[in-house]
Structures are given as structure tokens and as C-alpha cells.
Scaffold this motif. Structure first.
Motif, PDB file in Angstrom:
ATOM      1  N   PRO A  52     -56.722 -37.321   3.668  1.00 59.25           N
ATOM      2  CA  PRO A  52     -56.539 -38.465   4.574  1.00 59.25           C
ATOM      3  C   PRO A  52     -55.117 -39.044   4.583  1.00 59.25           C
ATOM      4  CG  PRO A  52     -57.859 -39.087   2.662  1.00 59.25           C
ATOM      5  CD  PRO A  52     -57.674 -37.613   2.588  1.00 59.25           C
ATOM      6  N   ASP A  53     -54.278 -38.642   3.629  1.00 54.98           N
ATOM      7  CA  ASP A  53     -52.886 -39.130   3.620  1.00 54.98           C
ATOM      8  C   ASP A  53     -52.109 -38.633   4.837  1.00 54.98           C
ATOM      9  OD1 ASP A  53     -52.374 -40.197   0.584  1.00 54.98           O
ATOM     10  OD2 ASP A  53     -53.731 -38.488   0.586  1.00 54.98           O
ATOM     11  N   ALA A  54     -52.555 -37.539   5.422  1.00 54.13           N
ATOM     12  CA  ALA A  54     -51.808 -36.929   6.532  1.00 54.13           C
ATOM     13  C   ALA A  54     -52.214 -37.523   7.871  1.00 54.13           C
ATOM     14  CB  ALA A  54     -52.040 -35.426   6.547  1.00 54.13           C
ATOM     15  N   GLU A  55     -51.215 -37.664   8.737  1.00 47.65           N
ATOM     16  CA  GLU A  55     -51.474 -38.017  10.138  1.00 47.65           C
ATOM     17  C   GLU A  55     -52.092 -36.796  10.808  1.00 47.65           C
ATOM     18  OE1 GLU A  55     -48.343 -38.946  13.280  1.00 47.65           O
ATOM     19  OE2 GLU A  55     -47.980 -40.507  11.779  1.00 47.65           O
ATOM     20  N   PHE A  56     -53.055 -37.002  11.694  1.00 52.33           N
ATOM     21  CA  PHE A  56     -53.742 -35.879  12.326  1.00 52.33           C
ATOM     22  C   PHE A  56     -53.625 -35.970  13.840  1.00 52.33           C
ATOM     23  CE2 PHE A  56     -57.730 -34.142  14.203  1.00 52.33           C
ATOM     24  CZ  PHE A  56     -57.558 -32.815  13.846  1.00 52.33           C
ATOM     25  N   HIS A  57     -53.232 -34.856  14.464  1.00 51.60           N
ATOM     26  CA  HIS A  57     -53.126 -34.817  15.923  1.00 51.60           C
ATOM     27  C   HIS A  57     -53.790 -33.552  16.448  1.00 51.60           C
ATOM     28  CE1 HIS A  57     -50.285 -38.181  16.148  1.00 51.60           C
ATOM     29  NE2 HIS A  57     -49.703 -37.658  15.085  1.00 51.60           N
ATOM     30  N   LEU A  58     -54.836 -33.729  17.239  1.00 53.80           N
ATOM     31  CA  LEU A  58     -55.464 -32.617  17.940  1.00 53.80           C
ATOM     32  C   LEU A  58     -54.943 -32.668  19.377  1.00 53.80           C
ATOM     33  CD1 LEU A  58     -57.491 -30.311  17.552  1.00 53.80           C
ATOM     34  CD2 LEU A  58     -59.308 -31.882  18.228  1.00 53.80           C
TER      35      LEU A  58
END
Length: 317
Positions: free
Chosen positions: A284-290
């Protein structure tokens, strides 16, 4: 809506060299940007594709000091298309040798596709060496992912291209296409080896973008590129990357505290989005972009925009 970011201008390395990593392998490396600036390492895909000038251009050259290298057996590294002593864990050790060569304690790790697989394997092994982790086109090498691309799945989306992929393999051997290809790619019949290599390589080159990109498929059709790419990729995938089933998601807790970015195209054919989503939940520390309207390649506009914004942000720009 703000304008999509594109590549930085073309740039030549300020330093290049060959590093003897043992086991009979020597790897080509190059550094771009500003010596002594923010350190980063770029991990190319494939495995077996080598680095390209375009890959230098996702970093602001004034703010970064980036190492790019041809992984074992491909590009300018030697021996060409060599499979002995060529595993994920050899490459993880090679990345550490390069970090020690540069003389930095930590660096940003950037990888897409197989490069993302390798980046995760490295970061989960050496989390204390990773300042940030940028991954795109997530591939975790589970049995389901491999079967989806090389046995049944993407075949349903690209029946015309799939037919060309099947062509070098007799019907009796099509129940395990990775094994059938391995037999030809490691055999002594050069003509059969080249035919198989080109069919394997072109299948990937023609299915990684949402819309056709002739420049990509043309590169994958070149004899030398196809031989290294197909032999090494098939070698790694036959062995599931020497990873335990589900290992990279299972061990994502080791990434805790590392700032990062996960970028994935909604219509990525080789790498189903489900695995990027699972990584997002496990880290969850990472930014996520789909990214909507995007396939697998890092050159696709929505994907490239997020990657360059991330490298800028991590450099404090």
C-alpha cells in the motif's frame, strides 16, 4: 486536464563499460544524466531484450545519474544468447555489483514488464538498497500468467497472430507450447531455431500495444534480437523465473516503507491487470494507476505520463 508528459530529449551516455560478473558472463552498462546526481537503475524487459536509447529518456538528465545495462546474454553483453548461469538470482547479484561499482548506498529501481519482475525480486531481497521503486506492466510469473500468454488466453484476442505463433510447432506438440519452443530454441538446427525465435519474438512485438505499432514488431523481427530475446525469455519462463509460485506478491510485505509507483494498462494483454491489483493491495505504500485506453508498452501515452511524473517527483522536481 493537464497535458500528458512525454520523453526527455535524446541523450548519450557519459560513461560506458563492460563488467565481468563471473560465471563466464560480462555485462554492458552505461550511465546517463549528471554524475553524482540522484542515483537510479533501469531494468529492461524481456528478459532478453537489452536496453535501448529510448529508455534513457524517462529521467530528467539534470537531476538523475542513471545506470542502464544489458542483462546476461543479451544486447552487448556476452556470451550472446547464453543460457548457462543465467537466472533471476544471478541478475539480482549483478544489480548489486553495479550499485557497488557506482558507489551508492541506495538507488531508485525502475523496471517494466520483466523489468518489474526483476525489480520486485531485487527490492524484496535488498529492500535497504532501494530509495524508491517504480514498476510498470506487472508480471509475477505465476503458472496462470504464463499459460495466459503462451497457451490459452491472449490467443482468443489475437487469433490471426496466434496462428503465426503456432506455425513452427507440429499439432502433436501444441499441448505445451513453451516446452515445444524450448526444444527448438536450444536445438542444433539453426534454421529451426531462427524460425522459432522470430515467431516467439514477433508474437510479443505485435501484442504488447493497444493499437498496432509497426516499429515495435519490426524490431522483434530482426534475427539477432529475436534469437537472444526468444532463447532467454523462454529459458526464464520455462523455469518460472526460479521463483516459488506466488512469491513476489507473498513477499511484498518486505517492500513496506519504500515509496513507489505501480502503473498498469487496463488492456495489457501479456500481463493481466489482476496481478498489478494484487501487488497494489499487498504494497500500500505505492501509488497505483490503472491506465484506461492503454496496453502493455511503456511508450503508450497514459503510461509514459505517469512514469515521467513519478521520476520527476522522486527527484524533488
Amino acid at each position: 486536464m493537464s497535458e500528458l508528459r512525454g520523453f526527455y530529449p535524446e541523450i548519450e551516455p557519459f560513461e560506458t563499460g563492460m563488467l565481468d560478473v563471473g560465471d563466464g558472463h560480462t555485462i554492458y552498462w552505461e550511465r546517463i544524466g549528471t554524475k553524482g546526481a540522484k542515483p537510479a537503475v533501469f531494468l529492461h524487459g524481456g528478459p532478453g531484450s537489452g536496453v535501448s536509447p529510448l529508455q534513457r529518456r524517462v529521467f530528467d538528465p539534470e537531476l538523475y545519474d542513471v545506470v542502464l545495462f544489458d542483462q546476461r546474454g543479451c544486447g552487448r553483453s556476452t556470451p550472446f544468447a547464453g543460457l548457462d548461469n543465467n537466472t533471476t538470482w544471478h541478475l539480482v547479484a549483478d544489480i548489486e555489483r553495479l550499485r557497488e561499482m557506482v558507489g551508492v548506498e541506495t538507488w531508485q529501481v525502475f523496471g517494466g514488464s520483466w523489468g518489474a519482475t526483476l525489480a520486485l525480486a531485487y527490492a524484496e531481497t535488498h529492500p535497504e538498497r532501494v530509495s524508491e521503486l517504480v514498476v510498470r506492466g506487472i508480471y509475477t510469473l505465476t503458472k496462470a500468467e504464463l499459460a495466459w500468454y503462451y497457451q490459452f488466453g491472449v490467443s482468443e484476442m489475437f487469433p490471426d497472430k496466434w496462428e503465426r505463433f503456432l506455425k513452427p510447432i507440429p499439432e502433436a506438440e501444441r499441448g505445451d507450447l513453451m516446452a515445444a519452443y524450448r526444444k527448438r530454441l536450444t536445438g542444433d538446427d539453426h534454421a529451426a531455431k531462427l524460425e522459432a525465435a522470430k515467431a516467439w519474438s514477433i508474437w510479443e512485438g505485435e501484442t504488447i500495444t493497444l493499437l498496432p505499432d509497426p516499429s515495435l514488431s519490426h524490431k522483434h523481427d530482426k534475427d539477432d534480437f529475436a534469437l537472444a530475446f526468444a532463447r532467454i525469455e523462454n529459458h526464464y519462463f520455462t523455469h518460472a523465473g526460479w521463483l516459488e509460485e506466488g512469491q513476489l506478491i507473498r513477499d511484498a510485505h518486505k517492500l513496506r516503507g519504500i515509496p513507489g509507483l505501480i502503473v498498469h494498462g487496463r488492456y495489457d494483454m501479456p500481463c493481466p491487470a489482476r496481478y498489478a491489483w494484487e501487488l497494489h493491495k499487498a504494497w500500500p505504500d505505492a501509488e497505483f494507476h490503472l491506465i484506461e485506453g492503454a496496453g502493455h508498452a511503456f511508450t503508450e501515452p497514459g503510461i509514459l505520463d505517469k512514469l515521467i511524473r513519478a521520476t520527476d517527483r522522486f527527484a524533488g522536481k
